[in-house]
Design a protein around this motif. Structure first.
Motif, short mmCIF file in Angstrom:
data_model
loop_
_atom_site.label_atom_id
_atom_site.label_comp_id
_atom_site.label_asym_id
_atom_site.label_seq_id
_atom_site.Cartn_x
_atom_site.Cartn_y
_atom_site.Cartn_z
N ARG A 162 60.20 52.15 -8.19
CA ARG A 162 61.14 52.09 -9.32
C ARG A 162 60.54 51.33 -10.50
O ARG A 162 60.66 51.76 -11.65
N ASP A 217 59.86 52.71 -14.22
CA ASP A 217 60.40 52.02 -15.40
C ASP A 217 59.31 51.80 -16.44
O ASP A 217 59.50 52.07 -17.64
N THR A 232 68.34 34.44 -11.21
CA THR A 232 69.44 35.35 -11.53
C THR A 232 70.61 35.03 -10.62
O THR A 232 70.53 34.15 -9.76
N LEU A 277 71.61 36.91 -8.36
CA LEU A 277 71.29 37.44 -7.05
C LEU A 277 70.33 36.50 -6.32
O LEU A 277 69.37 36.00 -6.91
N THR A 330 62.22 45.87 -10.87
CA THR A 330 62.50 46.73 -12.01
C THR A 330 62.00 46.08 -13.29
O THR A 330 61.84 44.86 -13.34
N TRP A 384 63.20 46.06 -17.23
CA TRP A 384 64.40 46.39 -17.98
C TRP A 384 64.23 46.04 -19.45
O TRP A 384 63.82 44.94 -19.80
N LYS A 412 75.44 45.81 -18.84
CA LYS A 412 76.34 46.32 -17.82
C LYS A 412 75.74 47.51 -17.07
O LYS A 412 76.17 47.85 -15.98
N GLU A 413 74.71 48.13 -17.65
CA GLU A 413 74.07 49.28 -17.02
C GLU A 413 72.91 48.89 -16.11
O GLU A 413 72.34 49.74 -15.43
N LEU A 414 72.57 47.61 -16.10
CA LEU A 414 71.45 47.15 -15.26
C LEU A 414 71.83 47.18 -13.79
O LEU A 414 72.85 46.65 -13.38
N ARG A 415 70.98 47.82 -13.00
CA ARG A 415 71.13 47.86 -11.54
C ARG A 415 69.82 47.40 -10.93
O ARG A 415 68.78 47.95 -11.22
N ILE A 416 69.92 46.39 -10.10
CA ILE A 416 68.71 45.87 -9.45
C ILE A 416 68.72 46.30 -8.00
O ILE A 416 69.68 46.24 -7.32
#
Length: 98
Positions: free
Chosen positions: A11, A15, A57, A59, A85, A87, A94-98
Motif C-alpha cells: 500500500r 501511495d 498517533t 493508534l 501508508t 498520505w 476524515k478520508e485517511l485509513r491506516i
C-alpha cells in the motif's frame, strides 16, 4: 544503537507511485518525484535509527513522520519499521485509513 530494517508495504509503495505520477504529469518532469523519493528514503533511514522520532498517533504503536506535505505512517516492530501508508496532508483527514 541497533538500526531497524525499513519495509515498505504494498500500500505504501502504491501511495508513493500515485504521488510520483501526479507530479510527473503536473510538471512534465521527473525531477520532483525523484526528490520526493530521496526525502522519503532519508526520513525513513533516520527513523530506522531513531524509531521514536516520529509523532505518536491515536493508534497504538503507529507513528508518523512529516516530509514536506506528506505524512508517512509507520509501525515499530522488534527488528523492522513497517511503513503503512504515505498520505498527502492537504487531503481531508476524515478520508485517511491506516
Amino acid at each position: 544503537m541497533a538500526t531497524r530494517e525499513v519495509r515498505w508495504t504494498l500500500r505504501s509503495i502504491k501511495d508513493k507511485m500515485l504521488i510520483y505520477e501526479y507530479w510527473l504529469q503536473r510538471n512534465q518532469s521527473d525531477a520532483y518525484p525523484r526528490k520526493l523519493e530521496r526525502l522519503f528514503n532519508k526520513s525513513m533511514s533516520i527513523t530506522a535509527k531513531f524509531p521514536l522520532a516520529g509523532k505518536p498517533t491515536e493508534l497504538e504503536n503507529i507513528r508518523c513522520r512529516l516530509v514536506k506535505d506528506y505524512k508517512i505512517f509507520y509501525r515499530i516492530n522488534d527488528k523492522t519499521i513497517e511503513v503503512l501508508t504515505v498520505w498527502d496532508s492537504r487531503q481531508n483527514p476524515k478520508e485517511l485509513r491506516i
